[in-house]
Design an enzyme around this catalytic site. Structure first.
Site, PDB file in Angstrom:
ATOM      1  CB  SER A  80      -0.843  -0.014   1.281  1.00 40.50           C
ATOM      2  OG  SER A  80      -1.475   1.235   1.477  1.00 40.50           O
ATOM      3  CE1 TYR A 133      -4.275  -2.051   4.973  1.00 41.47           C
ATOM      4  CE2 TYR A 133      -3.403   0.110   4.395  1.00 41.47           C
ATOM      5  CZ  TYR A 133      -3.949  -1.111   4.018  1.00 41.47           C
ATOM      6  OH  TYR A 133      -4.154  -1.384   2.676  1.00 41.47           O
ATOM      7  CE  LYS A 187      -1.705  -3.752   3.324  1.00 41.63           C
ATOM      8  NZ  LYS A 187      -1.806  -4.835   2.347  1.00 41.63           N
TER       9      LYS A 187
END
Ligand SMILES: NC(=O)c1ccc[n+]([C@@H]2O[C@H](COP(=O)([O-])OP(=O)(O)OC[C@H]3O[C@@H](n4cnc5c(N)ncnc54)[C@H](O)[C@@H]3O)[C@@H](O)[C@H]2O)c1
Length: 262
Positions: A133, A146, A150
Site C-alpha cells: 500500500s 495497517y 504494510k
C-alpha cells in the site's frame, strides 16, 4: 510472457480479482485463493479457473494453497500475495488487531516466499508480487496496525529482491492509495473517530482508482522488472520528499491530520 501458472490471494473481489482477470486476459492460468469460499468459488467458476478457499495467514493454509497450485497448475511461476485486512485504529487497536494484521498483511507473504522461492532459480525463474500500500511507503493516518504491517510487507519484499533478485526471482510491490473495492467501501460506514480519519485520509489523499487500473500498473511493473508499482504517481514524489526531509514530511502529515479533524 503468457501461459504462466499464477496464484493470486484475496482474489474473491477487489484488487485481487482484477489482477486475476488481467492475468487471464493475457493467457495465463490463475488459481484464485481467498478466505471467502462462496465468493472465490463464484469468481473461479465464472472465469473458468481453479479456486482455493483457505486462510493464507496460517502456515498450514499456505502449505495447502501451494499443494493445490501444484495439483491444479503443475507448479507456480507467479505468486501475487494480495490478501489484506484493514483493521485496528488508533491506540485502541488491541492485541488481536495487531497479530491478525501482521499475520495477513506480512506473515502470509513470508510463509508463501518460504514455500516458493527455494524452487525458483535463474533457469526456472519466478515472480513474487505483493500488494502492500502507499501506507507501506508513507503512513496510514488513523491505523497503526495497517501502517506498520504494510511497511513490514514492503521491507520483506525489499529484502527478497536484494537477496534473490539476481538469482531468478523478480519481486514487485504494488503500493496504491485509494482503490474502489469492498475494503474502501467498508470505510464509508465507519463510526469510530480514528477509523473515520483513516478512511477520510485515503479519500482526501488522491483519486480513487478502479481495481483494473491497479492491476494494469502491477502487471506493467512485473513486465518491466520494476520493484515499485505505483498506480498513483504522487506516491513516488511524496516518498522521495519523505526520505529527503522526514521532519518536514511529518509536519505536513500533522497538518493533513488536523485538516481532517483528527
Ligand atoms: N482498496 C484500497 O484502497 C487499497 C489501497 C492500498 C492497498 N490495498 C491492499 O490491496 C489488497 C486487496 O484489498 P482490496 O482493497 O481489494 O480489499 P478487499 O477487502 O476487497 O479484498 C481483500 C480480500 O482478501 C481476502 N482475505 C482477507 N484475509 C484473508 C486470509 N487470511 N486468507 C485469504 N484471504 C483473505 C478477503 O476475503 C478479501 O476477498 C489488500 O492487501 C489491501 O490492503 C487496498
Amino acid at each position: 510472457m503468457t501461459g504462466r501458472r499464477c496464484v493470486v490471494t484475496g482474489a474473491a473481489g477487489g484488487i485481487g480479482l482484477a489482477i486475476a482477470e488481467a492475468l487471464i486476459e493475457r493467457g495465463d492460468r490463475v488459481l484464485l485463493a481467498d478466505l471467502d469460499e462462496q465468493r472465490v468459488s463464484e469468481a473461479g467458476e465464472r472465469l473458468g479457473q481453479p479456486w482455493f478457499a483457505g486462510d493464507v495467514a496460517s502456515e498450514a493454509g499456505v502449505t495447502d494453497l501451494v499443494a493445490r497450485a501444484d495439483e491444479e497448475l503443475g507448479g507456480v511461476d507467479v505468486f501475487v500475495a494480495n490478501a489484506g485486512i484493514f483493521r485496528g485504529f488508533g491506540l485502541d487497536a488491541d492485541e488481536f488487531d495487531w497479530s491478525l494484521s501482521l499475520d495477513v498483511n506480512l506473515m502470509a507473504h513470508v510463509r508463501a516466499a518460504r514455500a516458493l522461492v527455494p524452487r525458483w532459480s535463474v533457469e526456472n525463474p519466478g515472480v513474487f508480487a505483493v500488494t502492500a500500500s502507499a501506507a507501506g511507503l508513507l503512513t496510514q493516518l488513523g491505523s497503526p496496525t495497517y501502517s506498520v504491517s504494510k511497511r513490514a510487507a514492503v521491507g520483506f519484499a525489499e529484502w527478497l529482491a536484494a537477496t534473490y533478485g539476481d538469482r531468478g526471482v523478480r519481486v514487485t510491490a504494488l503500493c496504491p492509495m485509494g482503490v474502489a473495492t469492498p475494503m474502501a467501501e467498508a470505510g464509508e460506514t465507519a463510526t469510530e473517530p480514528d477509523a473515520r480519519l483513516a478512511h477520510a485520509s485515503v479519500a482526501a489523499a488522491g483519486e480513487t482508482l478502479a481495481p483494473s487500473e491497479a492491476a494494469r500498473v502491477l502487471l506493467e511493473a512485473i513486465d518491466e522488472g520494476r520493484f515499485l508499482a505505483l498506480p498513483h504517481e504522487s506516491v513516488g514524489t511524496m516518498y522521495g520528499r519523505k526520505a529527503q526531509d522526514t521532519d518536514h514530511w511529518l509536519s505536513g502529515m500533522q497538518r493533513f491530520r488536523t485538516s481532517l479533524g483528527g
